[in-house]
Design a protein around this motif. Structure first.
Motif, mmCIF file in Angstrom:
data_model
loop_
_atom_site.group_PDB
_atom_site.id
_atom_site.type_symbol
_atom_site.label_atom_id
_atom_site.label_comp_id
_atom_site.label_asym_id
_atom_site.label_seq_id
_atom_site.Cartn_x
_atom_site.Cartn_y
_atom_site.Cartn_z
ATOM 1 N N ARG A 50 29.242 83.969 38.144
ATOM 2 C CA ARG A 50 30.780 83.433 37.891
ATOM 3 C C ARG A 50 31.557 83.285 39.153
ATOM 4 N N ILE A 51 31.085 83.928 40.319
ATOM 5 C CA ILE A 51 31.627 83.568 41.355
ATOM 6 C C ILE A 51 30.566 83.241 42.644
ATOM 7 N N ASP A 79 34.291 87.565 50.853
ATOM 8 C CA ASP A 79 34.595 86.236 50.382
ATOM 9 C C ASP A 79 35.556 86.613 49.137
ATOM 10 N N ALA A 80 35.262 87.573 48.264
ATOM 11 C CA ALA A 80 36.081 87.803 47.053
ATOM 12 C C ALA A 80 37.293 88.744 47.578
ATOM 13 N N TYR A 82 39.038 88.348 50.533
ATOM 14 C CA TYR A 82 39.982 87.624 51.266
ATOM 15 C C TYR A 82 41.365 87.646 50.425
ATOM 16 N N PRO A 83 41.191 87.086 49.062
ATOM 17 C CA PRO A 83 42.455 86.603 48.442
ATOM 18 C C PRO A 83 43.344 87.779 48.542
ATOM 19 N N LEU A 84 42.522 89.051 48.056
ATOM 20 C CA LEU A 84 43.111 90.481 47.737
ATOM 21 C C LEU A 84 44.077 90.911 49.038
ATOM 22 N N ALA A 85 43.537 90.681 50.200
ATOM 23 C CA ALA A 85 43.915 91.245 51.390
ATOM 24 C C ALA A 85 44.984 90.141 51.467
#
Length: 112
Positions: A50-51, A79-80, A82-85
């Motif tokens: 899915r990712i 990589d996953a 990064y958007p959270l950070a």
């Protein structure tokens, strides 16, 4: 002549009996549970994620059976994450701006 008729009758009866036995064996084999080793070997399995991420470790081994829920690969979560950070940094920046605006508003209200 009578001997020939008896021999022919015996041969026909023997052939009918053999045919009957053969049909009975086939019917039993058809109705019996299938035989074999009891293992199913898949030839091709397409797996998709899915990712998208880099594979850190391949846990599954070719030819070894797996069950539902078994870990097949370990992925790199950077990589996953990064958007959270990025979202956390945006949130912290917004909180600082709101606190600064509240402090400015309170200071202005206190002066008047």
């Amino acid at each position: 002549m009578r001997r020939i008729a008896v021999v022919v009758a015996v041969v026909v009866i023997a052939l009918v009996a053999l045919l009957g036995v053969r049909l009975w064996v086939q019917a039993r084999a058809r109705n019996a549970p299938p035989g074999g080793s009891g293992e199913i070997e898949g030839t091709t399995v397409d797996v998709s994620a899915r990712i998208s991420a880099r594979v850190l470790k391949l846990v599954a081994v070719k030819g070894r059976p797996v069950k539902a829920g078994d870990v097949l690969v370990e992925l790199d979560p950077s990589d996953a994450l990064y958007p959270l950070a990025q979202a956390t940094a945006d949130y912290d920046r917004t909180v600082r701006r709101v606190r600064g605006s509240l402090a400015t508003t309170e200071a202005t209200a206190a002066q008047t």
